[in-house]
Scaffold this motif. Sequence first.
Motif, PDB file in Angstrom:
ATOM      1  N   LYS A  12       0.827  -1.208   0.000  1.00  0.00           N
ATOM      2  CA  LYS A  12       0.000   0.000   0.000  1.00  0.00           C
ATOM      3  C   LYS A  12       0.864   1.263   0.000  1.00  0.00           C
ATOM      4  O   LYS A  12       0.605   2.202  -0.761  1.00  0.00           O
ATOM      5  CB  LYS A  12      -0.939  -0.018   1.204  1.00  0.00           C
ATOM      6  CG  LYS A  12      -2.062  -1.046   1.087  1.00  0.00           C
ATOM      7  CD  LYS A  12      -3.142  -0.841   2.122  1.00  0.00           C
ATOM      8  CE  LYS A  12      -2.748  -1.331   3.481  1.00  0.00           C
ATOM      9  NZ  LYS A  12      -3.886  -1.304   4.439  1.00  0.00           N
ATOM     10  N   GLN A  13       1.872   1.272   0.847  1.00  0.00           N
ATOM     11  CA  GLN A  13       2.748   2.445   0.920  1.00  0.00           C
ATOM     12  C   GLN A  13       3.513   2.651  -0.380  1.00  0.00           C
ATOM     13  O   GLN A  13       3.647   3.786  -0.857  1.00  0.00           O
ATOM     14  CB  GLN A  13       3.712   2.292   2.098  1.00  0.00           C
ATOM     15  CG  GLN A  13       3.035   2.383   3.455  1.00  0.00           C
ATOM     16  CD  GLN A  13       3.978   2.063   4.609  1.00  0.00           C
ATOM     17  OE1 GLN A  13       5.195   1.992   4.426  1.00  0.00           O
ATOM     18  NE2 GLN A  13       3.419   1.860   5.792  1.00  0.00           N
ATOM     19  N   ARG A  16       1.151   3.983  -3.169  1.00  0.00           N
ATOM     20  CA  ARG A  16       0.774   5.372  -2.949  1.00  0.00           C
ATOM     21  C   ARG A  16       1.958   6.307  -3.194  1.00  0.00           C
ATOM     22  O   ARG A  16       1.804   7.376  -3.798  1.00  0.00           O
ATOM     23  CB  ARG A  16       0.235   5.541  -1.527  1.00  0.00           C
ATOM     24  CG  ARG A  16      -1.110   4.864  -1.326  1.00  0.00           C
ATOM     25  CD  ARG A  16      -1.682   5.124   0.061  1.00  0.00           C
ATOM     26  NE  ARG A  16      -3.015   4.542   0.167  1.00  0.00           N
ATOM     27  CZ  ARG A  16      -3.300   3.426   0.841  1.00  0.00           C
ATOM     28  NH1 ARG A  16      -2.347   2.786   1.482  1.00  0.00           N
ATOM     29  NH2 ARG A  16      -4.536   2.960   0.876  1.00  0.00           N
ATOM     30  N   TRP A  21      -1.736   4.488  -6.785  1.00  0.00           N
ATOM     31  CA  TRP A  21      -2.999   4.371  -6.071  1.00  0.00           C
ATOM     32  C   TRP A  21      -3.388   5.745  -5.529  1.00  0.00           C
ATOM     33  O   TRP A  21      -2.654   6.339  -4.733  1.00  0.00           O
ATOM     34  CB  TRP A  21      -2.885   3.371  -4.925  1.00  0.00           C
ATOM     35  CG  TRP A  21      -2.863   1.936  -5.397  1.00  0.00           C
ATOM     36  CD1 TRP A  21      -2.906   1.490  -6.684  1.00  0.00           C
ATOM     37  CD2 TRP A  21      -2.798   0.771  -4.568  1.00  0.00           C
ATOM     38  NE1 TRP A  21      -2.869   0.123  -6.730  1.00  0.00           N
ATOM     39  CE2 TRP A  21      -2.800  -0.352  -5.439  1.00  0.00           C
ATOM     40  CE3 TRP A  21      -2.740   0.560  -3.204  1.00  0.00           C
ATOM     41  CZ2 TRP A  21      -2.744  -1.664  -4.965  1.00  0.00           C
ATOM     42  CZ3 TRP A  21      -2.685  -0.742  -2.721  1.00  0.00           C
ATOM     43  CH2 TRP A  21      -2.689  -1.847  -3.598  1.00  0.00           C
ATOM     44  N   SER A  22      -4.548   6.223  -5.958  1.00  0.00           N
ATOM     45  CA  SER A  22      -4.988   7.560  -5.571  1.00  0.00           C
ATOM     46  C   SER A  22      -5.968   7.536  -4.411  1.00  0.00           C
ATOM     47  O   SER A  22      -6.403   8.584  -3.935  1.00  0.00           O
ATOM     48  CB  SER A  22      -5.658   8.241  -6.761  1.00  0.00           C
ATOM     49  OG  SER A  22      -6.844   7.546  -7.124  1.00  0.00           O
ATOM     50  N   ASP A  23      -6.353   6.314  -3.971  1.00  0.00           N
ATOM     51  CA  ASP A  23      -7.337   6.146  -2.902  1.00  0.00           C
ATOM     52  C   ASP A  23      -8.702   6.703  -3.276  1.00  0.00           C
ATOM     53  O   ASP A  23      -9.512   7.045  -2.417  1.00  0.00           O
ATOM     54  CB  ASP A  23      -6.843   6.759  -1.586  1.00  0.00           C
ATOM     55  CG  ASP A  23      -5.712   5.950  -0.972  1.00  0.00           C
ATOM     56  OD1 ASP A  23      -5.663   4.731  -1.223  1.00  0.00           O
ATOM     57  OD2 ASP A  23      -4.877   6.527  -0.269  1.00  0.00           O
ATOM     58  N   ASP A 190      -9.345   0.591  -0.368  1.00  0.00           N
ATOM     59  CA  ASP A 190      -8.651  -0.668  -0.100  1.00  0.00           C
ATOM     60  C   ASP A 190      -9.597  -1.797   0.292  1.00  0.00           C
ATOM     61  O   ASP A 190      -9.152  -2.912   0.572  1.00  0.00           O
ATOM     62  CB  ASP A 190      -7.592  -0.482   1.000  1.00  0.00           C
ATOM     63  CG  ASP A 190      -6.321   0.192   0.479  1.00  0.00           C
ATOM     64  OD1 ASP A 190      -6.039   0.063  -0.724  1.00  0.00           O
ATOM     65  OD2 ASP A 190      -5.627   0.849   1.274  1.00  0.00           O
ATOM     66  N   ASN A 213      -8.610   0.536  -5.674  1.00  0.00           N
ATOM     67  CA  ASN A 213      -7.265   0.932  -6.094  1.00  0.00           C
ATOM     68  C   ASN A 213      -6.729   0.044  -7.201  1.00  0.00           C
ATOM     69  O   ASN A 213      -6.114   0.546  -8.153  1.00  0.00           O
ATOM     70  CB  ASN A 213      -6.310   0.909  -4.897  1.00  0.00           C
ATOM     71  CG  ASN A 213      -6.303   2.221  -4.128  1.00  0.00           C
ATOM     72  OD1 ASN A 213      -6.503   3.293  -4.704  1.00  0.00           O
ATOM     73  ND2 ASN A 213      -6.079   2.157  -2.824  1.00  0.00           N
ATOM     74  N   ASN A 217      -6.692   1.547 -11.367  1.00  0.00           N
ATOM     75  CA  ASN A 217      -5.405   1.670 -12.057  1.00  0.00           C
ATOM     76  C   ASN A 217      -5.552   1.288 -13.517  1.00  0.00           C
ATOM     77  O   ASN A 217      -5.014   1.937 -14.409  1.00  0.00           O
ATOM     78  CB  ASN A 217      -4.355   0.783 -11.393  1.00  0.00           C
ATOM     79  CG  ASN A 217      -3.044   0.782 -12.157  1.00  0.00           C
ATOM     80  OD1 ASN A 217      -2.288   1.727 -12.105  1.00  0.00           O
ATOM     81  ND2 ASN A 217      -2.798  -0.286 -12.912  1.00  0.00           N
TER      82      ASN A 217
END
Length: 541
Positions: A12-13, A16, A21-23, A190, A213, A217
């Motif tokens: 996830k980190q 981002r 991943w723009s959430d 997520d 996410n 994409n």
Amino acid sequence: MAMDPILSEQRKQAMRAAGFWSDQTLLDAFSKTVRYDPGRIAVVGYEGASNRRTVLTYSELEQTADRIAANLLRLGVKPGEVVSYQLPNWWQFVVLHLALLRIGAVTNPVMPIFRDREIKFMLTLAETRVLIVPRQFRDFDHAAMADRLKVKVPTLEHIVVIGSGDDRDFEAALNAPGKRIEAATAASADNVVQLLYTSGTTGEPKGVMHTSNTLLNSVRYFEDRVHLTASDVVLMASPMAHQTGFLVGLLLPLYLGGRVVLQDIWNPAKAADIIETERVTMTMASTPFLADLTAEAERRPGAMRSLRTFVSAGAPIPRVLVRQATQSLGAHIVSGWGMTENGLVTTTKLDDPPEKVFETDGCPSQGMEVRIVNGEGKVLAHDEEGRLQARGPGTFVGYLKRPQLYAVDQDGWFETGDLARKDKDGYIRITGRTKDIVIRGGENVPVIEIEQLMYRHPAVQEVAIVGVPDERLGERACACVVLREGASLALPDLSGYMAENNVAKNYWPERIEVFDALPKTPSGKVQKFKLREIVSAGRDC
């Protein structure tokens, strides 16, 4: 039911930090269009059987989604719960996904071709409580099948039927005014929002789990690679219960604030009418659709004047067809490759030279990566054939209740099951499959399951199913059989056996060849590559 996605904090980190991943969820982009252009047309639906055309604006779509969300809550649907629906490309398909996002539930589209055997497994695994079906589609009674399933699936409580005309009718059960839903828990980026079953290439279907996410994409990939905007009109005739149709027919237009035109029953002449009437600019489908539309364009080229781009993926594309389509349609033909697990991974580019468009399956974009490795996992040099692996922001987050099957290594590489080569420019060419599957018109035939069923036929001693080339569908399934002494088995008999066992018609073998013995390795494994050579060449068995 806990979905238990495989989604590490590290991934996830990293996604981002890289900006992949723009959430966002689809609702974020959709709500923006509703706010700024509520009267804009979102969905145009064409129903072949009734010849009905339905038009919904963004505002109407939002209001309908809110009503359906409220009524799903009334049925007790909880965040994270799977709601299954077996629908053609109808407007209800689109609005149901928006409603489920609104309350944090999981969309589980089921292909309309599936029958009792396949759907019972899927609903049971997903612990489905609510199932939505058409009363009838293409002369099949889906409502009656749903009633049979309700007896067989322990969790199934509610059946909603489009067109039933009674108290379980979609309009009465889900689209009637209900309470407001301010307290509902919308899905986060997520959360698992889609459960889509593979076609069962290894014996039984696997439930692929995706988040907003991972799905969005692939949508941004299209926006970037195919240069789409809110002014584009997308035709979707490929089933939206496939990842292709879901991404390009549902998510993409609404994410962009554009328009989708839905066709529920493929008819190339009708598709040409729709393209001309709705001024369609882009579509995506598998090889048979491209072949049919190319032939139609040769008869009436004027109808295709608005069409700029046709993305073809899901089945092998004969290079000669790409050349013919480019000339006849007057549009960019974009070749692509992807999977339910990864979305669309590679495509050619609009400005690629002809040799790339005609001879490759494209290169990755938007953070997706591909590599070719040998049996030991060593990365191979350019133009060497090996196992194709992929990784990136579009990679799924696990198989439902099957974490042990998640073939993603610690570095994020997913084992695709395909064989390929990669050239010096990073373009791949799919050359085969590491698993023996048959892809008929973009649909994976569950070979092992059909073989197991055929083994139970009293005439069959041994059987192996292989794909034989077909100009329109890419491949058709051929059953290579060794019969029991004194037995006979003709294709009509085999088709009747498949029907008796409620097997989806697309999975039925369409050719049967009788052998004295099947070619095998010293250890006794059937050599399917030899069978493919024999039946493709038409030699005596």
